[in-house]
Design an enzyme around this catalytic site. Structure first.
Site, PDB file in Angstrom:
ATOM      1  N   ASP A   9     -19.113  89.438 -38.619  1.00 15.89           N
ATOM      2  CA  ASP A   9     -19.021  90.327 -39.303  1.00 15.89           C
ATOM      3  C   ASP A   9     -19.514  91.795 -39.091  1.00 15.89           C
ATOM      4  OD1 ASP A   9     -18.741  91.425 -42.005  1.00 15.89           O
ATOM      5  OD2 ASP A   9     -20.921  91.028 -42.432  1.00 15.89           O
ATOM      6  N   ASP A  11     -20.303  95.098 -41.366  1.00 13.97           N
ATOM      7  CA  ASP A  11     -21.514  95.633 -42.295  1.00 13.97           C
ATOM      8  C   ASP A  11     -22.513  94.848 -42.614  1.00 13.97           C
ATOM      9  OD1 ASP A  11     -19.819  98.211 -42.509  1.00 13.97           O
ATOM     10  OD2 ASP A  11     -18.461  97.133 -43.568  1.00 13.97           O
ATOM     11  N   GLU A  18     -24.740  99.856 -44.735  1.00 12.45           N
ATOM     12  CA  GLU A  18     -24.627  99.819 -46.123  1.00 12.45           C
ATOM     13  C   GLU A  18     -25.482 100.822 -46.521  1.00 12.45           C
ATOM     14  OE1 GLU A  18     -21.953  98.980 -47.587  1.00 12.45           O
ATOM     15  OE2 GLU A  18     -21.040  96.944 -46.850  1.00 12.45           O
ATOM     16  N   GLY A  53     -14.267  99.302 -50.025  1.00 11.93           N
ATOM     17  CA  GLY A  53     -14.781 100.665 -50.753  1.00 11.93           C
ATOM     18  C   GLY A  53     -13.712 101.052 -51.762  1.00 11.93           C
ATOM     19  N   HIS A  81     -11.775 107.534 -51.144  1.00 12.65           N
ATOM     20  CA  HIS A  81     -11.995 106.565 -50.137  1.00 12.65           C
ATOM     21  C   HIS A  81     -11.770 107.282 -48.928  1.00 12.65           C
ATOM     22  CE1 HIS A  81     -11.609 103.097 -47.791  1.00 12.65           C
ATOM     23  NE2 HIS A  81     -12.997 102.796 -48.247  1.00 12.65           N
ATOM     24  N   THR A 122     -14.272  93.538 -43.618  1.00 10.91           N
ATOM     25  CA  THR A 122     -13.730  94.071 -44.856  1.00 10.91           C
ATOM     26  C   THR A 122     -13.356  95.250 -44.649  1.00 10.91           C
ATOM     27  OG1 THR A 122     -14.264  92.390 -46.134  1.00 10.91           O
ATOM     28  CG2 THR A 122     -13.811  94.316 -47.252  1.00 10.91           C
TER      29      THR A 122
END
Ligand code: XBP
Ligand code: MG
Length: 253
Positions: A9, A11, A18, A53, A81, A122
């Site tokens: 992953d 973030d 973040e 987002g 975004h 993501t």
């Protein structure tokens, strides 16, 4: 089944993006668009339950700004975004976001040991590109056989789609892989795809539930900066290296 592939992953796992990146970029985008919105650290903590987002912006409007008049919420969220992504990339390019302890070391050791690596996230692809390039150099993008990011799949985490996509692209069975995550939505996603998962928590996720994790650590650790074992089996290791991952994968998850 021997460990062959590491899937990361981004973030919260590779870097504290973040707090230091996404939240700052959302707020700067709001300001630039003359929206009188400012997300606090506490509010963002809550909003992070919604991955992606654009979905997060729509969730915010629907739940916190019910009187906000906008004709097409999808188009509005996409445009806010878009600006947020530009700002985020600018922050990362300015060198504002370092990798978490042990991340670079583990990448280098894993490559030397012949493990295959991939990314399952993501976030928007441009964000991953910027983070890897700025922390490790452009050639490091080639360290990852597959970079699965953003809406390349229909359903974002906690759905398992992004991990399943990466497994398919690599033609590998889930039982030969280990996922690295930081959040509840992340471990649910990895588990849905049949993956064993090692967790490194951060300030936004240290109260999350991580049922089924191989281990939950505060970070990957370095030779001079031992990790703290939050849950899982104690081993002789004080930092995460390939031998530790092989031991975890074979015995503890
Ligand atoms: C990451 C996300 C992303 C980022 C923002 O979740 O949910 O939405 O917060 O990135 P994970 P975008 O670490 O589980 O992949 O604004 O590009 O969506
Ligand atoms: Mg994450």
């Amino acid at each position: 089944m021997a460990l062959e592939v590491l899937i990361f992953d981004v973030d919260g796992t590779l870097a504290n993006t973040e707090r230091d990146g996404h939240l700052v970029a959302f707020n700067l985008a709001f300001k630039e668009l003359d929206l009188d919105w400012s997300w606090s650290h506490e509010l963002y903590h809550e909003l992070l339950n919604v991955t992606g987002g654009q979905l997060r912006i729509k969730h915010y409007v629907n739940n916190y700004k019910p009187d906000f008049a906008v004709e097409d919420l999808n188009a509005f969220a996409a445009s806010v975004h878009g600006l947020k992504t530009q700002i985020y990339v600018r922050l990362v390019n300015a060198g504002k976001i370092p990798l978490r302890p042990g991340v670079k070391r583990l990448f280098i050791e894993a490559r030397a040991a012949g493990l295959r690596m991939a990314i399952a996230t993501t976030t928007t692809p441009a964000n991953v590109d910027a983070l890897i390039t700025n922390t490790l150099g452009k050639e490091a993008l080639g360290w990852f056989e597959v970079i699965g990011a953003g809406d390349v799949v229909p359903n974002l985490k906690p759905a398992g789609d992004i991990y399943t996509y990466v497994l398919e692209q690599m033609s590998v069975d889930a039982d030969k892989c280990l996922a690295f995550e930081d959040s509840y939505n992340g471990i649910i996603s990895a588990t849905q795809a049949g993956l064993k998962t090692l967790i490194t928590v951060n300030e936004y996720t240290n109260t999350h539930e991580f049922k089924g994790a191989c281990a939950v650590l505060n970070h990957l650790g370095e030779v001079n900066q031992p990790f703290e074992l939050i849950t899982g089996n104690a081993t002789d290791s004080t930092f995460v290296d390939v031998a530790y991952l092989q031991e975890l994968h074979a015995k503890y998850c």
